[in-house]
Write a protein that holds these residues in place. Structure first.
Motif, short mmCIF file in Angstrom:
data_model
loop_
_atom_site.label_atom_id
_atom_site.label_comp_id
_atom_site.label_asym_id
_atom_site.label_seq_id
_atom_site.Cartn_x
_atom_site.Cartn_y
_atom_site.Cartn_z
N PRO A 1 -1.85 4.01 2.93
CA PRO A 1 -2.98 4.51 2.14
C PRO A 1 -3.90 3.42 1.58
CG PRO A 1 -1.00 4.56 0.81
CD PRO A 1 -0.58 4.10 2.18
N CYS A 2 -4.67 2.77 2.46
CA CYS A 2 -5.61 1.77 1.99
C CYS A 2 -6.73 2.40 1.16
CB CYS A 2 -6.17 0.96 3.16
SG CYS A 2 -6.95 1.95 4.45
N HIS A 3 -6.87 3.73 1.23
CA HIS A 3 -7.89 4.39 0.41
C HIS A 3 -7.54 4.34 -1.08
CE1 HIS A 3 -4.89 7.56 1.25
NE2 HIS A 3 -5.22 8.03 0.07
N ARG A 4 -6.31 3.96 -1.42
CA ARG A 4 -5.91 3.88 -2.83
C ARG A 4 -6.24 2.54 -3.46
NH1 ARG A 4 -0.05 6.62 -1.64
NH2 ARG A 4 -0.85 8.71 -1.12
N VAL A 5 -6.95 1.68 -2.74
CA VAL A 5 -7.32 0.37 -3.27
C VAL A 5 -8.79 0.36 -3.64
CG1 VAL A 5 -7.29 -2.12 -2.87
CG2 VAL A 5 -5.58 -0.67 -1.77
N LEU A 6 -9.08 -0.06 -4.88
CA LEU A 6 -10.44 -0.09 -5.40
C LEU A 6 -10.83 -1.52 -5.75
CD1 LEU A 6 -10.18 2.91 -7.92
CD2 LEU A 6 -10.77 2.99 -5.48
N LEU B 1 0.84 -1.21 0.00
CA LEU B 1 0.00 0.00 0.00
C LEU B 1 0.87 1.25 0.00
CD1 LEU B 1 -2.77 -0.97 2.61
CD2 LEU B 1 -2.94 -1.03 0.12
N ARG B 2 1.89 1.25 0.81
CA ARG B 2 2.76 2.44 0.90
C ARG B 2 3.55 2.66 -0.39
NH1 ARG B 2 6.14 3.09 6.18
NH2 ARG B 2 5.88 5.28 5.60
N ALA B 3 3.66 1.62 -1.20
CA ALA B 3 4.40 1.76 -2.47
C ALA B 3 3.54 2.35 -3.58
CB ALA B 3 4.93 0.39 -2.90
N ILE B 4 2.22 2.50 -3.35
CA ILE B 4 1.34 3.09 -4.37
C ILE B 4 1.55 4.61 -4.38
CG2 ILE B 4 -1.01 3.36 -5.21
CD1 ILE B 4 -1.81 0.96 -3.49
#
Length: 353
Positions: free
Chosen positions: A322-327, A281-284
């Motif tokens: 940033p788990c909010h970047r996962v859809l 996640l942090r790598a996005i």
């Protein structure tokens, strides 16, 4: 090559051609091994991360694996060697079993020899597939065993040796990294651990920021001291100090300006799987998103899509991890612990960045 086109059209595999094409344009290494792209004009099939020049879109079809591509009459690319992806992943899985079955953590040379690779090459390969080095994976396994042994009861000393440690000093060092506290504190529900906390305002609502002496242990919207106490019932909760106020200010800046680079100390506990998901996640990068399937593939667990989603939900550091970047795979927002409106707002801000 018309015969190849006809075969592709009849293949009953749930591949999304547009998503596959996007993966090739990104040269997405995380999706290597999930499918191959076959070029109608050359008869070559490649993995998504292939560095070769991309063909025209209308000249490319997508197949679930190298076997399907070869059955359709294509041959493997000599540049990206797509057939080796499966071999690499089998070697990593074998190495994980070898590490897990060893009484003491094996050396890199021993692990690589077991897998049949040169040490320096296998070190890179293992980290690419799992998100961890072989040594870090071994430490995570022992920390998980220690956690399980402590929860079963009995003495701390016996739990340390049951988990495979030769000395308490290494157990305590690993526990501080993976459990966020010493073995004794973990066994006793966090007793003796001091957590400072503060609630600060942001444009997306109030944010609880909490930290141990090691680093941030909780970032959440709409929570307060009572919520924190339920999570850490035996910890010593204290108000914020100047150091925590500084960390909290950086958290708010991250919410308001998500494109800013930031490096904050963390103190979060999790299994090896959860840690790998959180690292992915942090790598996005800000402004980009991934699907749950892509996160699972990125950590070498393509079949663990649901478990990857659960690990996202277990994330205790909102925005920073940033788990909010996962859809969802269809591009819809999916879930978010702090409400879809906040998730949408965070993504919109990052898109503007």
């Amino acid at each position: 090559m018309n015969q190849m086109t006809d075969l592709s059209a009849s293949t009953q595999m749930p591949l999304d051609p547009d998503a596959c094409w996007d993966a090739f344009l990104r040269r997405d290494r995380a999706l290597d091994g999930q499918f191959v792209g076959a070029v109608l004009t050359t008869g070559i099939y490649c993995k998504p991360s292939c560095a070769a020049r991309h063909p025209r879109r209308e000249n490319m079809i997508f197949l679930p694996d190298p076997e399907a591509a070869r059955a359709a009459g294509f041959r493997a690319c000599l540049r990206c060697r797509p057939d080796e992806v499966g071999r690499d992943r089998l070697a990593v899985e074998a190495a994980k079993l070898f590490i897990g079955g060893a009484e003491t953590p094996p050396s890199l040379e021993e692990v690589a020899a077991h897998a049949g690779y040169a040490p320096h090459h296998f070190h890179r390969l293992f980290k690419r597939e799992t998100g961890l080095t072989p040594a870090a994976y071994a430490r995570s396994l022992r920390a998980e065993r220690l956690k399980a042994a402590l929860e079963e009861g009995g003495s701390v000393t016996s739990a340390i040796y049951e988990a495979g440690y030769n000395a308490p000093s290494r157990a305590y060092a690993d526990a501080e990294r993976h459990l966020g506290m010493t073995p004794s504190a973990w066994k006793d529900g966090g007793r003796g651990v001091t957590i400072r906390h503060v609630v600060v305002e942001s444009s997306l609502g109030p944010v609880l920021v909490a930290a141990t002496a090691k680093g941030l242990c909780r970032i959440s919207f709409d929570e307060n001291e009572a919520d924190l106490r339920r999570r850490f019932p035996k910890a010593d909760l204290m108000g914020g100090d100047a150091a925590l106020e500084g960390l909290a200010a950086q958290v708010v800046r991250l919410i308001e300006e998500p494109g800013r680079p930031i490096d904050l100390p963390l103190d979060v506990c999790g299994t090896a799987f959860q840690q790998a998901v959180w690292e992915a996640l942090r790598a996005i990068p800000p402004g980009e998103t991934r699907s749950y399937g892509e996160i699972a593939a990125a950590i070498g667990k393509p079949g663990a899509v649901r478990a990857a989603g659960t690990a996202c939900g277990d994330n205790g550091l909102a925005v920073l991890i940033p788990c909010h970047r996962v859809l969802r795979s269809d591009g819809s927002l999916g879930g978010y612990a702090y409400g879809l409106e906040r998730k949408k707002a965070l993504l919109e801000r990052e898109g503007r960045g």
